[in-house]
Design an enzyme around this catalytic site. Structure first.
Site: not given
Ligand code: NAP
Length: 283
Positions: A18, A69, A90, A105, A132, A134, A247
């Site tokens: 991360s 999540k 999130n 997000d 999905g 995202a 992104g």
């Protein structure tokens, strides 16, 4: 750090890669805030105890990532409407022992899109590639903000149908079959094409979910993938003269919005971007 340091962090499994700790700690330092951000690898069976620890340790809040999540929603006191609509949390904020779940997000994506491209959402016929987690966050936030209409194409049709139904509460929404013929037509008709699939992500950097010849030069092509920074899809789009939206901005702004929820202060988004770019260049 000292006795007054306010603790925030990340719950995921795993969390080793991360970039959030570096990004948030640099932002806290920049604003002179006595906050710290740590990454915690929380096994799924221990999620409930980890959430309880937010209260026990008087943490200000945490980010939550894969695979927690959705599951984390069961352990919170309240959930923001947009996060409920998305079906995932999130970011958790601890308000004097009351744990509130948010999803940054989707809103982070929209903030990045508007800041970086200047598009008017009400004019956008949107094609979402993928359905999905995202896609759900990005799709719901775009729908709530009022895109003109939305189409969802996904390899597994049932997930596309499910997402289109959710989006349909806010905007006209439809499903596109994952076949060359249907995809080519839908790509040709869209103003904003968003890749939310993992196709094109490292190590498969030579792959794209759609063919270059289907793209229109006046379309805007957006990809949630930020490693690589420019996917094959975005390179194809640039080559035919289309505008692109990478992104990384979504990642920065989901973090910036979480930072703002915890601190009540405007996040230093440019510094956060610099830190993440440095990390990506090192990897
Ligand atoms: P996910 O829930 O696992 O969804 C993956 C999606 O990709 C599904 O729609 C899946 O289709 C599709 N897919 C996977 N392989 C495919 C293939 N070979 N052909 C066609 N479709 C394929 O993952 P996610 O969490 O939504 O993440 C998706 C992508 O978004 C990842 O690349 C991730 O890095 C990126 N992301 C970026 C940010 C950011 O901040 N920029 C945030 C979150 C995610 P099926 O349903 O048919 O399996």
């Amino acid at each position: 750090m000292n006795q007054q340091t306010v603790l925030t962090g990340l719950f995921g499994f795993p969390v080793g890669q991360s970039m959030s700790p570096d990004m948030h700690n640099a932002a806290f330092r920049q604003l002179g805030l006595n906050f710290a951000y740590l990454a915690f690898a929380v096994e799924p069976s221990r999620l409930r105890s980890a959430v309880e620890a937010i209260r026990a340790l008087s943490m200000r809040g945490v980010n939550v990532t894969i695979p927690h999540k959705v599951a984390v929603m069961d352990y919170l006191d309240d959930i923001d409407g947009e996060a409920l609509d998305i079906g995932a949390v999130n970011t958790i904020v601890n308000e004097d022992g009351k744990l509130i779940g948010y999803n940054t997000d989707g809103p982070g994506y929209v903030r990045s899109l508007l800041e970086e491209t200047g598009v008017t959402l009400a004019e956008q016929r949107v094609l979402l590639l993928g359905a999905g987690g995202a896609a759900r966050a990005v799709g719901v936030s775009l729908a709530r903000k009022g895109a003109k209409n939305m189409k969802v194409a996904n390899r597994s049709l049932d997930k596309a149908e499910n997402l289109a139904q959710v989006l349909g509460k806010h905007v006209p929404a439809d499903v596109v079959e994952w076949s060359d013929e249907s995809l080519a037509r839908a790509v040709g008709e869209a103003d904003l094409i968003i890749n939310t699939t993992s196709v094109g992500m490292v190590p498969n950097v030579d792959e794209s979910p759609i063919r270059k010849e289907w793209l229109r030069p006046d379309a805007l092509v957006s990809d949630l993938i930020y490693n690589p920074r420019y996917t094959k899809l975005l390179k194809d789009a640039e080559q035919i003269g289309a505008n692109v939206h990478p992104g990384l901005g979504m990642f920065i702004h989901q973090g910036a919005l979480a930072f703002e929820l915890w601190t009540g202060q405007k996040a230093p988004a440019s510094l956060m971007r610099e830190i993440v770019e440095q990390k990506l260049n090192q990897s």
